[in-house]
Enzyme design. Structure first.
Site, PDB file in Angstrom:
ATOM      1  N   HIS A  48       0.830  -1.221   0.000  1.00  0.00           N
ATOM      2  CA  HIS A  48       0.000   0.000   0.000  1.00  0.00           C
ATOM      3  C   HIS A  48       0.862   1.268   0.000  1.00  0.00           C
ATOM      4  O   HIS A  48       0.718   2.108  -0.902  1.00  0.00           O
ATOM      5  CB  HIS A  48      -0.975  -0.026   1.180  1.00  0.00           C
ATOM      6  CG  HIS A  48      -1.677   1.278   1.408  1.00  0.00           C
ATOM      7  ND1 HIS A  48      -2.523   1.853   0.470  1.00  0.00           N
ATOM      8  CD2 HIS A  48      -1.641   2.142   2.463  1.00  0.00           C
ATOM      9  CE1 HIS A  48      -2.982   2.999   0.940  1.00  0.00           C
ATOM     10  NE2 HIS A  48      -2.461   3.202   2.145  1.00  0.00           N
ATOM     11  N   HIS A  72       3.604   6.712   5.780  1.00  0.00           N
ATOM     12  CA  HIS A  72       2.418   7.418   6.272  1.00  0.00           C
ATOM     13  C   HIS A  72       1.556   6.616   7.250  1.00  0.00           C
ATOM     14  O   HIS A  72       0.778   7.186   8.013  1.00  0.00           O
ATOM     15  CB  HIS A  72       1.561   7.923   5.100  1.00  0.00           C
ATOM     16  CG  HIS A  72       0.750   6.868   4.413  1.00  0.00           C
ATOM     17  ND1 HIS A  72       1.238   6.114   3.378  1.00  0.00           N
ATOM     18  CD2 HIS A  72      -0.521   6.442   4.629  1.00  0.00           C
ATOM     19  CE1 HIS A  72       0.299   5.277   2.972  1.00  0.00           C
ATOM     20  NE2 HIS A  72      -0.771   5.450   3.715  1.00  0.00           N
ATOM     21  N   GLU A  76       0.587   5.250  12.898  1.00  0.00           N
ATOM     22  CA  GLU A  76      -0.771   4.802  13.226  1.00  0.00           C
ATOM     23  C   GLU A  76      -0.854   3.285  13.454  1.00  0.00           C
ATOM     24  O   GLU A  76      -1.549   2.829  14.365  1.00  0.00           O
ATOM     25  CB  GLU A  76      -1.701   5.207  12.077  1.00  0.00           C
ATOM     26  CG  GLU A  76      -3.167   4.978  12.354  1.00  0.00           C
ATOM     27  CD  GLU A  76      -4.018   5.321  11.136  1.00  0.00           C
ATOM     28  OE1 GLU A  76      -5.106   4.757  11.041  1.00  0.00           O
ATOM     29  OE2 GLU A  76      -3.566   6.112  10.285  1.00  0.00           O
ATOM     30  N   ASP A  77      -0.156   2.500  12.623  1.00  0.00           N
ATOM     31  CA  ASP A  77      -0.347   1.046  12.621  1.00  0.00           C
ATOM     32  C   ASP A  77       0.787   0.237  13.254  1.00  0.00           C
ATOM     33  O   ASP A  77       0.713  -0.982  13.328  1.00  0.00           O
ATOM     34  CB  ASP A  77      -0.559   0.547  11.185  1.00  0.00           C
ATOM     35  CG  ASP A  77      -1.860   1.073  10.592  1.00  0.00           C
ATOM     36  OD1 ASP A  77      -2.737   1.468  11.385  1.00  0.00           O
ATOM     37  OD2 ASP A  77      -1.990   1.094   9.362  1.00  0.00           O
ATOM     38  N   ASP A 139      -2.958   8.490  -0.886  1.00  0.00           N
ATOM     39  CA  ASP A 139      -3.358   7.389   0.007  1.00  0.00           C
ATOM     40  C   ASP A 139      -4.812   7.007  -0.249  1.00  0.00           C
ATOM     41  O   ASP A 139      -5.155   5.825  -0.402  1.00  0.00           O
ATOM     42  CB  ASP A 139      -3.162   7.848   1.457  1.00  0.00           C
ATOM     43  CG  ASP A 139      -3.745   6.873   2.468  1.00  0.00           C
ATOM     44  OD1 ASP A 139      -3.569   5.655   2.290  1.00  0.00           O
ATOM     45  OD2 ASP A 139      -4.389   7.333   3.441  1.00  0.00           O
ATOM     46  N   ASP A 259     -23.784  13.635 -27.821  1.00  0.00           N
ATOM     47  CA  ASP A 259     -23.755  14.257 -29.149  1.00  0.00           C
ATOM     48  C   ASP A 259     -22.746  15.396 -29.216  1.00  0.00           C
ATOM     49  O   ASP A 259     -22.530  15.975 -30.269  1.00  0.00           O
ATOM     50  CB  ASP A 259     -25.152  14.797 -29.509  1.00  0.00           C
ATOM     51  CG  ASP A 259     -26.014  13.719 -30.146  1.00  0.00           C
ATOM     52  OD1 ASP A 259     -25.452  12.659 -30.466  1.00  0.00           O
ATOM     53  OD2 ASP A 259     -27.221  13.936 -30.315  1.00  0.00           O
TER      54      ASP A 259
END
Length: 705
Positions: A48, A72, A76-77, A139, A259
């Site tokens: 990712h 990034h 957080e993870d 992201d 058109d």
């Protein structure tokens, strides 16, 4: 699937070896940090951030943005702190990563509040470094490309958020390629059946019109080559979501929209743009009113191009956009093109400056918003402009959304100009502040030192800046006026016991506030103003050591409370008797409504005499402000057009009519009941005098109850 080798191939085309090595180091750092983590699709998680960096590399973003893209999700993870990233890759990258990271440690009451708080945090980070939003957009784009592995409810929520917030942000920053992909991917998730049907219809239409498209393109190319212009002519493919939006907004069928043939002509210089425009207009007849010059007046996001619509062969409309290669890069990459062109000049600085101004505006809105949900609503208003371009008296161009008024213009010039605005001139003509502005007009704002925002402006102000400033001012003003009213009511209650607030011992007041759950005196005063506490009983409780619980005020020395008309929601005016400045008035304290003002002779006030503890002696302040509702009853002869004559006479005096109705008295006379806004009794008397001069008007009286 993107690999680090494939990314390196792209990076070597515009980054030096040291910068490329830094991006590679970030990749291996992320790979190690996310070791053992997998995406919903089953792929290693590091795919990712690698894909996000790949999207930014296609835009030719700088190496710090790419390093931040790789990292990034690390804060957080994983267990890695911002300080560790700062030590490894520098404070700038650490700030970028922190700006993109979500607020994970805080518990929120709802998902909406969490999303709003996250966006608010990101807006603050954007103010420090605009690249935060570019990493976030990349992201979100990769997440949108891989929505298929999520359950439908979560996928729809992410798609809706993307269309509501991130797609308009991409448009605001001029990153057209990202915006179009956001819209098409989001449309497919939210409306899969509609997307499929439009896609099938597009494939059929493409096959049917291929020959005509080639003919028009070749004719344009041949004409321009004869004139000595070396250009690139591209057919523009319409996108799913833009077709769907056009079908809905213009109520047209698919065949009507398909058109229209669309072409983009890429030239070598700005001068050639206008020369090519002349050649095109000599080849096909231009459609009047459809020419737009975004080169002379660029859009707010820095977009530049010439747009024209022509009547092509067989009467088929042909849309043409003419621009330079640099403008084409700007249209696709917007603010990201600032980094693409930064090394060889200042060509893309216009969009970068505009983006910074927009983010600064976000910061101002964030400071004035009551909470994160109010802030995000303001942002949504700001993100959907259909622009008009107007001029200041000195010739400066301002871009505003369609339906903007002079109030929006005033706040766009400066907050102080908006707050003190009293009137405007449009093209040197006096005009109401509520009149929608048109492109090309010159607007002049007249201000007064004593003027301040009017709550009615919220009915027609459309820009987020204007609305947030008006809300902010009124909120503060209402609070201040409410506290002043509460203080007056409490002082009046204390005066009945021959006391006042200043003479109360501080310790006694502090004990009372603590015992009743108030943080400070201001909150008590606000509660009194709203009618939640009776001032007489509050005064009695404050003085209970001096007076026994059954003590009654003797009323000596008590002064009526002054009403200024700016107290906001804590003072309302009874619709039964319509009090206006100059009338003798009395008040009644109503729960949550605060003080309801009645005329002294009002019949309804007599019914409230039983609750004398809730009655408040009132009088109008010498500097009372605002307009107040008054009702007249006019007896006129039964003649055609009399209501129109009365309305015209009142309008000629600059008075706003709120309601007008008629009631037949008999075969000869009709009653006209009229509600209008006046400033005081003198103003009303002047209106009544003018109405009595109308032929066939027999009697004009004020309705008392």
């Amino acid at each position: 699937m993107e690999t680090i080798d494939a990314l390196n191939t792209t990076l070597r085309t515009y980054l030096d070896s040291e910068q490329t090595a830094s991006v590679n180091r970030a990749y291996y750092f992320a790979e190690q940090a996310h070791y053992g983590q997998r995406r919903r699709s089953g792929e290693p998680y590091v795919t990712h951030p690698l894909a996000v960096a790949g999207i930014l590399a296609e835009m030719h973003m700088d190496h710090q943005s790419l390093v931040a893209a790789m990292l990034h999700d690390v804060i957080e993870d994983t267990g890695i702190e911002k300080t560790a990233i700062g030590e490894q890759f520098g404070s700038t990258v650490a700030d970028l990563v922190d700006g993109v990271s979500k607020l994970t440690q805080i518990e929120f009451q709802s998902l909406e509040e969490k999303q709003a708080e996250n966006f608010q945090k990101m807006a603050l980070a954007m103010a420090r470094d605009i690249r935060v939003i570019l990493v976030k957009l990349a992201d979100r784009l990769h997440n949108m490309r891989t929505l298929g592995v999520l359950d439908s409810k979560k996928a729809r929520r992410i798609a809706r958020e993307t269309l509501d917030i991130y797609s308009p942000i991409a448009m605001r920053l001029g990153i057209n390629s990202v915006r179009l992909e956001f819209e098409d991917l989001g449309f497919r998730v939210l409306y899969p059946m509609r997307a499929k049907r439009i896609e099938i219809a597009m494939a059929q239409a493409r096959g049917n019109r291929t020959e005509l498209v080639y003919k028009v393109r070749d004719q344009i190319k041949a004409t321009l080559q004869q004139e000595g212009h070396q250009v690139e002519v591209l057919g523009r493919e319409k996108h799913l979501y833009s077709i769907y939006k056009k079908m809905r907004s213009k109520r047209k069928s698919f065949s009507d929209i398909m058109d229209i043939y669309a072409f983009r002509i890429i030239v070598d210089s700005v001068d050639t743009c206008y020369r090519v425009l002349g050649c095109i207009h000599s080849l096909y007849k231009p459609v009047p009113g459809e020419f737009k010059d975004y080169i002379a007046i660029p859009k707010a996001n820095g977009y530049q191009s010439l747009h024209t619509v022509l009547m092509g062969m067989h009467g088929v409309p042909v849309e043409v956009q003419i621009r330079t290669q640099e403008m084409e890069d700007m249209a696709n990459n917007g603010i990201a093109a600032h980094w693409l062109y930064k090394s060889d000049g200042q060509s893309a600085n216009g969009s970068h400056t505009r983006a910074r101004e927009w983010v600064q505006g976000l910061l101002e809105m964030q400071q004035r918003a009551g909470n994160s949900l109010e802030f995000i609503e303001s942002v949504k208003i700001d993100l959907f402009p259909d622009e008009i371009y107007v001029f200041t008296p000195k010739g400066r161009i301002l871009e505003l959304p369609r339906r903007a008024t002079a109030v929006d213009f005033a706040y766009a010039v400066h907050t102080d100009v908006g707050n003190h605005c009293v009137a405007c001139r449009i093209n040197r003509r006096l005009a109401p502040l509520s009149e929608p502005l048109q492109s090309g007009q010159t607007i002049e704002i007249m201000t007064s030192e004593g003027a301040r925002p009017n709550p009615s402006w919220l009915d027609y102000a459309v820009t987020a800046k204007a609305r947030s400033n008006i809300h902010h001012f009124l909120k503060n003003q209402t609070r201040n006026d409410s506290m002043a009213l509460g203080r007056s009511l409490l002082e009046k209650g204390l005066a009945g016991f021959h006391s006042n607030l200043d003479s109360l011992p501080e310790a006694k007041l502090a004990d009372f506030l603590e015992h009743n759950g108030y943080n400070d005196l201001n909150n008590l005063l606000l509660d009194i103003a709203r009618g939640n506490r009776l001032p007489t009983f509050t005064a009695q409780q404050l003085l209970h050591e001096t007076f026994d619980d059954q003590a009654k005020p003797d009323g000596e020395g008590a002064q009526p409370v002054d009403i200024r008309g700016t107290e906001g929601f804590v003072v309302s005016y009874a619709r039964c008797c319509h009090p206006i400045p100059g009338d003798a008035i009395e008040g009644y304290l109503s729960l949550e409504k605060g003080v309801v003002v009645h005329r002294e002779q009002c019949n309804n006030l007599n019914d409230m005499r039983d609750h004398s503890e809730r009655q408040v002696a009132l009088r109008w302040d010498k500097e009372v402000e605002g307009e107040y509702l008054a009702e007249l009853r006019i007896e006129v002869e039964n003649r055609r057009g009399m209501i129109a004559v009365i309305a015209t006479r009142i309008n000629s005096m600059g008075v706003n009519i709120e309601k007008i109705a008629s009631d037949v008295k008999d075969y000869q006379f009709t009653y006209v009941n009229l509600e209008m806004l006046v400033t005081d009794r003198v103003h009303l008397a002047r209106i009544m005098k003018r109405l009595r001069t109308i032929t066939h008007v027999h009697r004009v009286t004020r309705v008392k109850n």
